[in-house]
Motif scaffolding. Structure first.
Motif, PDB file in Angstrom:
ATOM      1  N   ILE A  85       0.887  -1.067  -0.069  1.00 48.11           N
ATOM      2  CA  ILE A  85      -0.108   0.008  -0.063  1.00 48.11           C
ATOM      3  C   ILE A  85       0.928   1.275  -0.118  1.00 48.11           C
ATOM      4  CG2 ILE A  85      -0.341   0.072   2.358  1.00 48.11           C
ATOM      5  CD1 ILE A  85      -3.186   1.089   2.283  1.00 48.11           C
ATOM      6  N   GLY A  86       0.504   2.020  -0.874  1.00 45.17           N
ATOM      7  CA  GLY A  86       1.534   3.404  -1.026  1.00 45.17           C
ATOM      8  C   GLY A  86       2.947   2.921  -1.270  1.00 45.17           C
ATOM      9  N   ALA A  87       3.789   3.462  -0.458  1.00 45.21           N
ATOM     10  CA  ALA A  87       5.463   3.051  -0.383  1.00 45.21           C
ATOM     11  C   ALA A  87       5.551   1.691  -0.075  1.00 45.21           C
ATOM     12  CB  ALA A  87       6.073   4.110   0.061  1.00 45.21           C
ATOM     13  N   MET A  88       4.755   1.083   0.942  1.00 49.86           N
ATOM     14  CA  MET A  88       5.012  -0.358   1.408  1.00 49.86           C
ATOM     15  C   MET A  88       4.757  -1.199   0.109  1.00 49.86           C
ATOM     16  SD  MET A  88       2.943  -1.867   4.536  1.00 49.86           S
ATOM     17  CE  MET A  88       2.914  -3.562   4.678  1.00 49.86           C
ATOM     18  N   PRO A  89       5.961  -1.888   0.257  1.00 48.76           N
ATOM     19  CA  PRO A  89       5.793  -3.284  -0.796  1.00 48.76           C
ATOM     20  C   PRO A  89       4.957  -4.431  -0.412  1.00 48.76           C
ATOM     21  CG  PRO A  89       8.046  -3.320   0.581  1.00 48.76           C
ATOM     22  CD  PRO A  89       7.137  -1.816   1.076  1.00 48.76           C
ATOM     23  N   SER A  90       4.677  -5.266  -1.088  1.00 50.09           N
ATOM     24  CA  SER A  90       3.867  -6.530  -0.790  1.00 50.09           C
ATOM     25  C   SER A  90       5.088  -7.371   0.036  1.00 50.09           C
ATOM     26  CB  SER A  90       3.177  -7.103  -1.854  1.00 50.09           C
ATOM     27  OG  SER A  90       3.098  -8.468  -1.666  1.00 50.09           O
ATOM     28  N   PHE A  91       4.378  -8.122   0.960  1.00 49.16           N
ATOM     29  CA  PHE A  91       5.499  -9.445   1.427  1.00 49.16           C
ATOM     30  C   PHE A  91       4.974 -10.533   1.174  1.00 49.16           C
ATOM     31  CE2 PHE A  91       6.594  -5.402   3.824  1.00 49.16           C
ATOM     32  CZ  PHE A  91       7.838  -5.486   4.449  1.00 49.16           C
ATOM     33  N   ALA A  92       3.802 -10.732   0.256  1.00 53.23           N
ATOM     34  CA  ALA A  92       3.686 -11.883  -0.250  1.00 53.23           C
ATOM     35  C   ALA A  92       4.534 -12.870  -0.627  1.00 53.23           C
ATOM     36  CB  ALA A  92       2.399 -11.739  -1.004  1.00 53.23           C
ATOM     37  N   GLU A  93       5.565 -12.429  -1.160  1.00 51.48           N
ATOM     38  CA  GLU A  93       6.560 -13.402  -1.848  1.00 51.48           C
ATOM     39  C   GLU A  93       7.672 -13.409  -0.676  1.00 51.48           C
ATOM     40  OE1 GLU A  93       6.668 -14.654  -5.031  1.00 51.48           O
ATOM     41  OE2 GLU A  93       4.873 -13.860  -5.259  1.00 51.48           O
ATOM     42  N   LYS A  94       7.876 -12.918   0.375  1.00 54.77           N
ATOM     43  CA  LYS A  94       8.776 -13.122   1.600  1.00 54.77           C
ATOM     44  C   LYS A  94       8.382 -13.685   2.842  1.00 54.77           C
ATOM     45  CE  LYS A  94      10.896  -8.817   0.127  1.00 54.77           C
ATOM     46  NZ  LYS A  94      11.715  -7.327   0.470  1.00 54.77           N
ATOM     47  N   MET A  95       6.909 -13.697   2.925  1.00 56.43           N
ATOM     48  CA  MET A  95       6.485 -14.378   4.138  1.00 56.43           C
ATOM     49  C   MET A  95       5.400 -15.441   3.859  1.00 56.43           C
ATOM     50  SD  MET A  95       5.615 -10.692   6.244  1.00 56.43           S
ATOM     51  CE  MET A  95       5.044 -11.484   7.853  1.00 56.43           C
ATOM     52  N   THR A  96       5.338 -16.075   4.643  1.00 58.06           N
ATOM     53  CA  THR A  96       4.302 -17.327   4.823  1.00 58.06           C
ATOM     54  C   THR A  96       2.802 -16.599   5.115  1.00 58.06           C
ATOM     55  OG1 THR A  96       4.649 -18.145   6.963  1.00 58.06           O
ATOM     56  CG2 THR A  96       6.038 -19.263   5.175  1.00 58.06           C
ATOM     57  N   GLU A  97       1.819 -17.328   4.756  1.00 61.76           N
ATOM     58  CA  GLU A  97       0.587 -16.790   5.363  1.00 61.76           C
ATOM     59  C   GLU A  97       0.446 -16.725   6.846  1.00 61.76           C
ATOM     60  OE1 GLU A  97      -3.142 -15.035   5.376  1.00 61.76           O
ATOM     61  OE2 GLU A  97      -1.740 -15.558   3.524  1.00 61.76           O
ATOM     62  N   GLN A  98       0.981 -17.694   7.605  1.00 62.19           N
ATOM     63  CA  GLN A  98       1.079 -17.768   8.920  1.00 62.19           C
ATOM     64  C   GLN A  98       1.817 -16.656   9.523  1.00 62.19           C
ATOM     65  OE1 GLN A  98       2.834 -21.507  10.313  1.00 62.19           O
ATOM     66  NE2 GLN A  98       1.855 -21.277  12.290  1.00 62.19           N
ATOM     67  N   ASP A  99       3.063 -16.384   9.080  1.00 64.08           N
ATOM     68  CA  ASP A  99       3.825 -15.199   9.490  1.00 64.08           C
ATOM     69  C   ASP A  99       3.172 -13.787   9.205  1.00 64.08           C
ATOM     70  OD1 ASP A  99       5.876 -17.037  10.429  1.00 64.08           O
ATOM     71  OD2 ASP A  99       7.230 -16.578   8.829  1.00 64.08           O
ATOM     72  N   MET A 100       2.360 -13.655   8.102  1.00 64.89           N
ATOM     73  CA  MET A 100       1.622 -12.463   7.921  1.00 64.89           C
ATOM     74  C   MET A 100       0.636 -12.287   8.996  1.00 64.89           C
ATOM     75  SD  MET A 100       1.605 -11.729   4.001  1.00 64.89           S
ATOM     76  CE  MET A 100       1.149 -13.515   3.337  1.00 64.89           C
ATOM     77  N   GLN A 101      -0.138 -13.596   9.476  1.00 65.82           N
ATOM     78  CA  GLN A 101      -1.066 -13.383  10.351  1.00 65.82           C
ATOM     79  C   GLN A 101      -0.638 -13.195  11.804  1.00 65.82           C
ATOM     80  OE1 GLN A 101      -3.840 -16.602  10.004  1.00 65.82           O
ATOM     81  NE2 GLN A 101      -4.223 -16.737   7.901  1.00 65.82           N
ATOM     82  N   ALA A 102       0.655 -13.636  11.853  1.00 60.99           N
ATOM     83  CA  ALA A 102       1.305 -13.085  13.115  1.00 60.99           C
ATOM     84  C   ALA A 102       1.589 -11.949  13.389  1.00 60.99           C
ATOM     85  CB  ALA A 102       2.577 -14.304  13.637  1.00 60.99           C
ATOM     86  N   VAL A 103       2.222 -11.399  12.263  1.00 54.64           N
ATOM     87  CA  VAL A 103       2.426  -9.828  12.249  1.00 54.64           C
ATOM     88  C   VAL A 103       1.132  -8.955  12.394  1.00 54.64           C
ATOM     89  CG1 VAL A 103       3.268  -7.936  11.060  1.00 54.64           C
ATOM     90  CG2 VAL A 103       4.527  -9.850  11.210  1.00 54.64           C
ATOM     91  N   ALA A 104       0.007  -9.402  11.752  1.00 59.74           N
ATOM     92  CA  ALA A 104      -1.404  -8.638  11.576  1.00 59.74           C
ATOM     93  C   ALA A 104      -1.917  -8.626  12.973  1.00 59.74           C
ATOM     94  CB  ALA A 104      -2.187  -9.377  10.578  1.00 59.74           C
ATOM     95  N   ARG A 105      -1.742  -9.865  13.787  1.00 54.34           N
ATOM     96  CA  ARG A 105      -2.411 -10.049  14.860  1.00 54.34           C
ATOM     97  C   ARG A 105      -1.527  -9.250  16.185  1.00 54.34           C
ATOM     98  NH1 ARG A 105      -4.331 -16.400  13.813  1.00 54.34           N
ATOM     99  NH2 ARG A 105      -6.147 -15.686  12.828  1.00 54.34           N
TER     100      ARG A 105
END
Length: 115
Positions: A85-105
């Motif tokens: 979003i904006g200047a923030m890149p996507s982390f979809a290629e760098k992180m697992t879904e589980q890790d993204m959920q951990a950060v989000a939570r």
């Protein structure tokens, strides 16, 4: 009588699960997952902490929004991690879904986000 007791126990367990899964940010917080989310927030490359301010992580980034102020819920953080979003890149290629959920939570829990 036993059937009534079993039904009551099942109903109570369901109510407790619903309460835990919908309180605060829409999910029950797992301490190990929150610790993993904090670790990832601080160590990803680029680290979230480089850009974002988040008191719970001791982060004082100056580029992205101050997460303590905007209090994003977990879904909002997940969208940003997945899509960028904006200047923030996507982390979809760098992180697992589980890790993204951990950060989000972690972010949602830390900021007191509403569901």
């Amino acid at each position: 009588m036993v059937v009534v007791g079993v039904r009551r126990a099942v109903a109570q367990a369901g109510a407790l699960w619903l309460l835990a899964s919908t309180s605060g940010t829409g999910w029950a917080a797992d301490p190990a997952e929150l610790a993993r989310g904090k670790q990832l927030f601080l160590t990803l490359q680029p680290a979230c902490a480089v850009c974002h301010t988040l008191q719970a992580a001791g982060a004082q980034g100056q580029v992205g929004p101050v997460l303590d102020e905007i209090q994003p819920n977990a879904e909002r953080v997940l969208r940003a991690l997945r899509n960028g979003i904006g200047a923030m890149p996507s982390f979809a290629e760098k992180m697992t879904e589980q890790d993204m959920q951990a950060v989000a939570r972690f972010v949602a829990q830390s900021t007191g986000a509403k569901p």
